[in-house]
Design a protein around this motif. Structure first.
Motif, PDB file in Angstrom:
ATOM      1  N   ASN A   5     -20.484 -51.067 -83.968  1.00 60.76           N
ATOM      2  CA  ASN A   5     -20.420 -49.709 -84.416  1.00 60.76           C
ATOM      3  C   ASN A   5     -21.583 -49.396 -85.012  1.00 60.76           C
ATOM      4  OD1 ASN A   5     -17.754 -48.751 -83.437  1.00 60.76           O
ATOM      5  ND2 ASN A   5     -16.786 -50.435 -84.960  1.00 60.76           N
ATOM      6  N   THR A   7     -24.298 -45.944 -86.512  1.00 57.68           N
ATOM      7  CA  THR A   7     -24.276 -44.496 -86.538  1.00 57.68           C
ATOM      8  C   THR A   7     -25.836 -44.072 -86.398  1.00 57.68           C
ATOM      9  OG1 THR A   7     -22.641 -44.357 -88.393  1.00 57.68           O
ATOM     10  CG2 THR A   7     -24.172 -42.604 -88.285  1.00 57.68           C
ATOM     11  N   GLN A  20     -25.092 -38.504 -76.719  1.00 59.39           N
ATOM     12  CA  GLN A  20     -24.080 -37.614 -77.676  1.00 59.39           C
ATOM     13  C   GLN A  20     -22.733 -37.579 -76.965  1.00 59.39           C
ATOM     14  OE1 GLN A  20     -25.929 -33.864 -78.495  1.00 59.39           O
ATOM     15  NE2 GLN A  20     -24.381 -33.618 -80.216  1.00 59.39           N
ATOM     16  N   ARG A  25     -23.715 -44.916 -72.461  1.00 58.58           N
ATOM     17  CA  ARG A  25     -23.382 -45.880 -73.636  1.00 58.58           C
ATOM     18  C   ARG A  25     -24.251 -47.058 -73.700  1.00 58.58           C
ATOM     19  NH1 ARG A  25     -18.570 -44.013 -75.403  1.00 58.58           N
ATOM     20  NH2 ARG A  25     -17.473 -42.935 -74.090  1.00 58.58           N
ATOM     21  N   ASP A  30     -21.016 -49.200 -79.866  1.00 60.10           N
ATOM     22  CA  ASP A  30     -20.274 -47.805 -80.029  1.00 60.10           C
ATOM     23  C   ASP A  30     -21.044 -46.855 -81.035  1.00 60.10           C
ATOM     24  OD1 ASP A  30     -18.124 -47.716 -78.452  1.00 60.10           O
ATOM     25  OD2 ASP A  30     -16.973 -48.856 -79.729  1.00 60.10           O
ATOM     26  N   ASN A  32     -22.132 -43.701 -82.996  1.00 61.52           N
ATOM     27  CA  ASN A  32     -21.683 -42.413 -83.629  1.00 61.52           C
ATOM     28  C   ASN A  32     -22.640 -41.619 -83.764  1.00 61.52           C
ATOM     29  OD1 ASN A  32     -20.043 -40.690 -85.287  1.00 61.52           O
ATOM     30  ND2 ASN A  32     -20.451 -41.842 -86.988  1.00 61.52           N
ATOM     31  N   TYR A  33     -23.000 -40.407 -82.986  1.00 59.59           N
ATOM     32  CA  TYR A  33     -24.098 -39.633 -83.102  1.00 59.59           C
ATOM     33  C   TYR A  33     -24.062 -38.415 -84.043  1.00 59.59           C
ATOM     34  CZ  TYR A  33     -27.891 -36.892 -80.928  1.00 59.59           C
ATOM     35  OH  TYR A  33     -29.224 -36.549 -80.491  1.00 59.59           O
ATOM     36  N   LEU A  34     -24.675 -38.380 -84.979  1.00 58.03           N
ATOM     37  CA  LEU A  34     -24.779 -37.302 -86.141  1.00 58.03           C
ATOM     38  C   LEU A  34     -25.677 -36.450 -85.805  1.00 58.03           C
ATOM     39  CD1 LEU A  34     -24.033 -39.372 -89.385  1.00 58.03           C
ATOM     40  CD2 LEU A  34     -22.346 -38.277 -87.882  1.00 58.03           C
TER      41      LEU A  34
END
Length: 329
Positions: A5, A7, A20, A25, A30, A32-34
């Protein structure tokens, strides 16, 4: 087997949208797109290392390599921009051409920002206006109190000083307290003051000519990963680069789609045709080899302007697994 995971902080770009929305992928990750404003990303990542990876100013990233090297980059470039169009002058300053910038007061958000490095380098290469020929004043374009995110140690002969805590570059340009402002964004005074104009009013033609002669489409941002993430998971940079390449390819397909308008631009097809005529079909490229000349030019500018303290090669900027010549997915 569970995935790693991570970010990722970045702006909402078309070339990253497939990452996004999950159409692409990265292998084993995994993501996590901010989606955050770019200046917020830069501040939080450079000052506090808040994200596993983020887009980052190319200039800031090069300087971090000389100040502890907390990040490792991959040669994916989410932001590129011709910067002739974001050089603004006061009509009353006596600046009718780039040569007239000699001796003038020039505002910058920060001396080290990537846009400024390109602008100063281009002025010297193209018009003979050296960095020592101008006096620089740093601060927020619209917001008060902005300062350099990275500590600078500039040589004698380069004049850089901060503006006052209650001043902004946009206001000072309109008032004639600055002769010019070089920025990434457009100062609001360009829209509100009759005295503020562009240094290059016909910037599109100037930028196209610049590209035809130099082959340079300036790189603004790289993708930087926290070094501790890479040291623990050395496979991550290549996995991410492959995913960035796939997302870029899907963005290009969307741009070329013609059955209906995916963007609210009625003459997008014509604009794309114009761009391809000047720059070729594959005008937004990732990888070291495809961008060698652009990267070498930027690194030369950074050192010439007193920022980088040593001569860097493009390969040294990026994770070793991502620098193979002619990398393709």
């Amino acid at each position: 087997m569970s995935k790693l995971n991570l970010t990722f902080a970045a702006t909402n770009y078309d070339r990253l949208r497939a990452l996004q929305d999950g159409r692409v992928r990265a292998e084993g990750i995994d993501l996590n797109y901010l989606t955050l404003p770019v200046e917020e990303i830069f501040h939080r990542q450079i000052k506090h290392h808040e994200f596993d990876l983020s887009e980052m100013s190319l200039s800031s990233y090069v300087l971090t390599l000389e100040q502890g090297a907390p990040f490792v980059a991959v040669p994916a470039f989410p932001s590129r921009y011709f910067r002739h169009q974001s050089m603004f002058v006061n009509r009353n300053s006596g600046i009718a051409s780039p040569a007239d910038l000699r001796g003038k007061r020039v505002g910058l958000p920060e001396y080290q920002i990537t846009a400024g490095v390109w602008q100063r380098g281009m002025l010297e290469d193209e018009y003979g206006v050296a960095v020592e020929d101008m006096r620089f004043f740093t601060g927020g374009v619209e917001d008060r109190g902005r300062s350099e995110k990275i500590r600078l140690d500039l040589p004698e002969g380069i004049s850089v000083r901060p503006i006052g805590p209650e001043q902004t570059l946009s206001q000072m340009l309109a008032a004639g307290e600055l002769d010019a402002v070089f920025s990434a964004s457009t100062p609001s005074s360009f829209h509100t003051s009759p005295d503020v104009t562009r240094l290059f009013p016909d910037y599109k033609a100037v930028e196209a000519d610049y590209y035809r002669r130099t082959g340079i489409f300036p790189i603004m941002h790289v993708v930087a990963i926290r070094r501790d993430v890479v040291e623990t998971n050395p496979w991550v940079p290549l996995s991410l680069l492959k995913a960035f390449e796939q997302s870029l390819a899907l963005a290009r397909e969307d741009l070329e789609y013609r059955s209906s308008l995916k963007l609210m631009l009625p003459w997008l097809a014509h604009h794309l045709e114009e761009t391809v005529e000047v720059m070729g079909g594959d005008f937004w490229k990732y990888g070291v080899e495809a961008n060698r000349h652009t990267l070498e030019t930027f690194l030369r500018y950074s050192r010439r302007q007193g920022l980088a303290k040593r001569k860097w090669s493009p390969e040294e900027l990026f994770a070793q697994t991502t620098t193979a010549a002619g990398f393709t997915v």
